[in-house]
Design a protein around this motif. Structure first.
Motif, PDB file in Angstrom:
ATOM      1  N   GLY A  64       0.809  -1.208   0.000  1.00 11.50           N
ATOM      2  CA  GLY A  64       0.000   0.000   0.000  1.00 11.50           C
ATOM      3  C   GLY A  64       0.839   1.254   0.000  1.00 11.50           C
ATOM      4  N   GLY A  65       2.028   1.157  -0.600  1.00 10.62           N
ATOM      5  CA  GLY A  65       2.926   2.298  -0.646  1.00 10.62           C
ATOM      6  C   GLY A  65       2.558   3.273  -1.749  1.00 10.62           C
ATOM      7  N   ALA A  66       3.458   4.190  -2.028  1.00 14.40           N
ATOM      8  CA  ALA A  66       3.189   5.249  -3.005  1.00 14.40           C
ATOM      9  C   ALA A  66       3.911   4.976  -4.314  1.00 14.40           C
ATOM     10  N   LEU A  67       3.329   5.459  -5.388  1.00 10.93           N
ATOM     11  CA  LEU A  67       3.934   5.396  -6.714  1.00 10.93           C
ATOM     12  C   LEU A  67       4.200   6.815  -7.201  1.00 10.93           C
ATOM     13  N   PRO A  68       5.169   6.976  -8.082  1.00 12.90           N
ATOM     14  CA  PRO A  68       5.384   8.302  -8.666  1.00 12.90           C
ATOM     15  C   PRO A  68       4.222   8.666  -9.584  1.00 12.90           C
ATOM     16  N   PRO A  69       4.103   9.923  -9.956  1.00 12.25           N
ATOM     17  CA  PRO A  69       3.034  10.309 -10.864  1.00 12.25           C
ATOM     18  C   PRO A  69       3.182   9.637 -12.223  1.00 12.25           C
ATOM     19  N   ARG A  70       2.049   9.244 -12.809  1.00 10.53           N
ATOM     20  CA  ARG A  70       1.994   8.678 -14.166  1.00 10.53           C
ATOM     21  C   ARG A  70       2.993   7.542 -14.355  1.00 10.53           C
ATOM     22  N   PRO A  71       2.900   6.500 -13.524  1.00  6.26           N
ATOM     23  CA  PRO A  71       3.850   5.392 -13.642  1.00  6.26           C
ATOM     24  C   PRO A  71       3.613   4.555 -14.898  1.00  6.26           C
ATOM     25  N   VAL A  72       4.655   3.906 -15.350  1.00  6.79           N
ATOM     26  CA  VAL A  72       4.590   2.970 -16.473  1.00  6.79           C
ATOM     27  C   VAL A  72       5.680   1.931 -16.260  1.00  6.79           C
ATOM     28  N   LEU A  73       5.453   0.712 -16.730  1.00  9.18           N
ATOM     29  CA  LEU A  73       6.482  -0.329 -16.697  1.00  9.18           C
ATOM     30  C   LEU A  73       6.881  -0.671 -18.122  1.00  9.18           C
ATOM     31  N   ILE A  74       8.182  -0.798 -18.342  1.00 10.32           N
ATOM     32  CA  ILE A  74       8.731  -1.223 -19.631  1.00 10.32           C
ATOM     33  C   ILE A  74       9.325  -2.614 -19.399  1.00 10.32           C
ATOM     34  N   THR A  75       8.796  -3.623 -20.059  1.00 13.45           N
ATOM     35  CA  THR A  75       9.287  -4.990 -19.852  1.00 13.45           C
ATOM     36  C   THR A  75       9.672  -5.630 -21.177  1.00 13.45           C
ATOM     37  N   PHE A  76      10.669  -6.504 -21.102  1.00  6.79           N
ATOM     38  CA  PHE A  76      11.154  -7.236 -22.269  1.00  6.79           C
ATOM     39  C   PHE A  76      11.133  -8.728 -21.946  1.00  6.79           C
ATOM     40  N   ASP A  77      10.541  -9.524 -22.813  1.00  5.22           N
ATOM     41  CA  ASP A  77      10.490 -10.967 -22.598  1.00  5.22           C
ATOM     42  C   ASP A  77      11.570 -11.698 -23.387  1.00  5.22           C
ATOM     43  N   ASP A  78      11.972 -12.834 -22.874  1.00  3.66           N
ATOM     44  CA  ASP A  78      12.826 -13.834 -23.526  1.00  3.66           C
ATOM     45  C   ASP A  78      14.316 -13.580 -23.334  1.00  3.66           C
ATOM     46  N   GLY A  79      14.776 -12.352 -23.595  1.00  2.00           N
ATOM     47  CA  GLY A  79      16.195 -12.055 -23.437  1.00  2.00           C
ATOM     48  C   GLY A  79      16.928 -11.880 -24.754  1.00  2.00           C
ATOM     49  N   TYR A  80      16.371 -11.082 -25.673  1.00  4.36           N
ATOM     50  CA  TYR A  80      17.006 -10.873 -26.974  1.00  4.36           C
ATOM     51  C   TYR A  80      18.168  -9.884 -26.880  1.00  4.36           C
ATOM     52  N   GLU A  81      19.178 -10.125 -27.703  1.00  5.44           N
ATOM     53  CA  GLU A  81      20.410  -9.338 -27.658  1.00  5.44           C
ATOM     54  C   GLU A  81      20.164  -7.866 -27.951  1.00  5.44           C
ATOM     55  N   GLY A  82      19.139  -7.572 -28.737  1.00  8.60           N
ATOM     56  CA  GLY A  82      18.838  -6.184 -29.071  1.00  8.60           C
ATOM     57  C   GLY A  82      18.431  -5.337 -27.883  1.00  8.60           C
ATOM     58  N   VAL A  83      18.021  -5.963 -26.791  1.00 10.17           N
ATOM     59  CA  VAL A  83      17.708  -5.188 -25.586  1.00 10.17           C
ATOM     60  C   VAL A  83      18.972  -4.484 -25.091  1.00 10.17           C
ATOM     61  N   HIS A  84      20.099  -5.191 -25.170  1.00  7.23           N
ATOM     62  CA  HIS A  84      21.377  -4.595 -24.771  1.00  7.23           C
ATOM     63  C   HIS A  84      21.897  -3.647 -25.842  1.00  7.23           C
ATOM     64  N   ARG A  85      21.849  -4.066 -27.088  1.00 10.58           N
ATOM     65  CA  ARG A  85      22.434  -3.289 -28.186  1.00 10.58           C
ATOM     66  C   ARG A  85      21.648  -2.009 -28.471  1.00 10.58           C
ATOM     67  N   HIS A  86      20.326  -2.134 -28.547  1.00  5.71           N
ATOM     68  CA  HIS A  86      19.508  -1.006 -29.000  1.00  5.71           C
ATOM     69  C   HIS A  86      18.697  -0.323 -27.894  1.00  5.71           C
ATOM     70  N   ALA A  87      18.089  -1.125 -27.006  1.00  7.99           N
ATOM     71  CA  ALA A  87      17.193  -0.526 -26.014  1.00  7.99           C
ATOM     72  C   ALA A  87      17.949   0.159 -24.881  1.00  7.99           C
ATOM     73  N   LEU A  88      19.023  -0.468 -24.395  1.00 10.34           N
ATOM     74  CA  LEU A  88      19.729   0.078 -23.235  1.00 10.34           C
ATOM     75  C   LEU A  88      20.214   1.510 -23.453  1.00 10.34           C
ATOM     76  N   PRO A  89      20.839   1.845 -24.587  1.00  8.79           N
ATOM     77  CA  PRO A  89      21.278   3.241 -24.758  1.00  8.79           C
ATOM     78  C   PRO A  89      20.124   4.241 -24.732  1.00  8.79           C
ATOM     79  N   VAL A  90      18.971   3.845 -25.269  1.00 13.53           N
ATOM     80  CA  VAL A  90      17.811   4.738 -25.272  1.00 13.53           C
ATOM     81  C   VAL A  90      17.289   4.921 -23.855  1.00 13.53           C
TER      82      VAL A  90
END
Length: 275
Positions: A64-90
């Protein structure tokens, strides 16, 4: 940081898979081009969204804690290499966090050496770099089966082996889980909980709300065909039911098929035991 009381509204949990310019045929429909991903993250920033890890959301809703305003979760399934190569810098450029759910038997140089993986996967060095950058590493089974179709022994092995390997490789036991294909039932959810995971994500293509409980939180699928206008509507919760009407119909039908298969398997096992 300003906060808002947890549980006062839905939270969009975005489900990504491969981030790639030239994905494999098996992953293309659920992949997102790097340029499209960058535009989507820029829109989150423009709209004042605050990304959280799955663990942070689960902890807040559990206590029952607090969340920041307008929260969102970004999730990636499976473990594709592009998460490191492309998503991480962004993500790093925006100061965003995310959760990466890995299928441990699919990762390169992992236990299983990438056996059966549908695309180019992360290796454990890259997973550790993601964790060091502040991303949460979660579990996604060992070999990515339909968990609700497995017998009890293999079900628990898939879940527990994933958690054990991830803990050994990263130094931190994962506390969040995502069901492969989004499939689960009461038995699967119990096995995930008993393995030590504190929360888990399904798909369902809806926004997450606290009332769904910690082991069946809904997510929104982001695909290669998801345009920036549709993406904006999804994170704002506008037209979600219409956008995923076909998906929901197919999911409902296939759920009935899976239940029938499970019932047949149970009857067959019971008959064999009697003989």
């Amino acid at each position: 940081m300003r906060t808002t009381t947890a549980g006062t509204g839905p939270v969009p949990i975005l489900m990504y898979h491969a981030i790639a310019r030239t994905p494999s045929p098996a992953t293309r429909a659920l992949s997102v081009a790097p340029e499209a991903f960058a535009a989507q993250m820029a829109l989150l920033r423009e709209r004042g969204r605050t990304p959280l890890t799955t663990a942070a959301l689960g902890e807040a809703w559990r206590r029952g804690g607090a969340l920041p305003p307008r929260p969102v979760l970004i999730t990636f399934d499976d473990g594709y290499e592009g998460v490191h190569r492309h998503a991480l810098p962004v993500l790093a450029a925006h100061g965003f966090t995310a959760t990466v759910f890995v299928s441990t038997g699919w990762l390169r140089d992992g236990r299983g050496a990438g056996s059966g993986a549908p695309g180019t996967m992360l290796d454990w060095d890259q997973v550790r770099e993601l964790a060091s950058a502040g991303l949460e590493i979660g579990g996604h089974s060992h070999t990515h089966p339909q968990l609700d179709q497995l017998g009890e022994r293999r079900l628990r092995t898939e879940i527990e082996r994933c958690r054990t390997i991830t803990a050994e490789e990263t130094g931190t036991p994962p506390v969040s889980f995502a069901y492969p294909f989004g499939y689960s039932d009461r038995r699967v959810r119990r096995a995930v909980r008993e393995a030590g995971f504190a929360q888990s994500l399904a798909v369902r293509n809806a926004q997450a709300v606290r009332e769904q409980g910690p082991y069946a939180l809904a997510r929104l699928t982001v695909r290669r065909r998801t345009g920036i206008e549709e993406f904006g509507r999804l994170i704002d919760g506008v037209g979600v039911a219409r956008a995923f009407a076909v998906d929901r119909a197919l999911t409902k039908g296939y759920a009935a098929v899976r239940r029938a298969r499970a019932a047949t398997r149970t009857l067959t096992a019971a008959g064999a035991a009697r003989h």
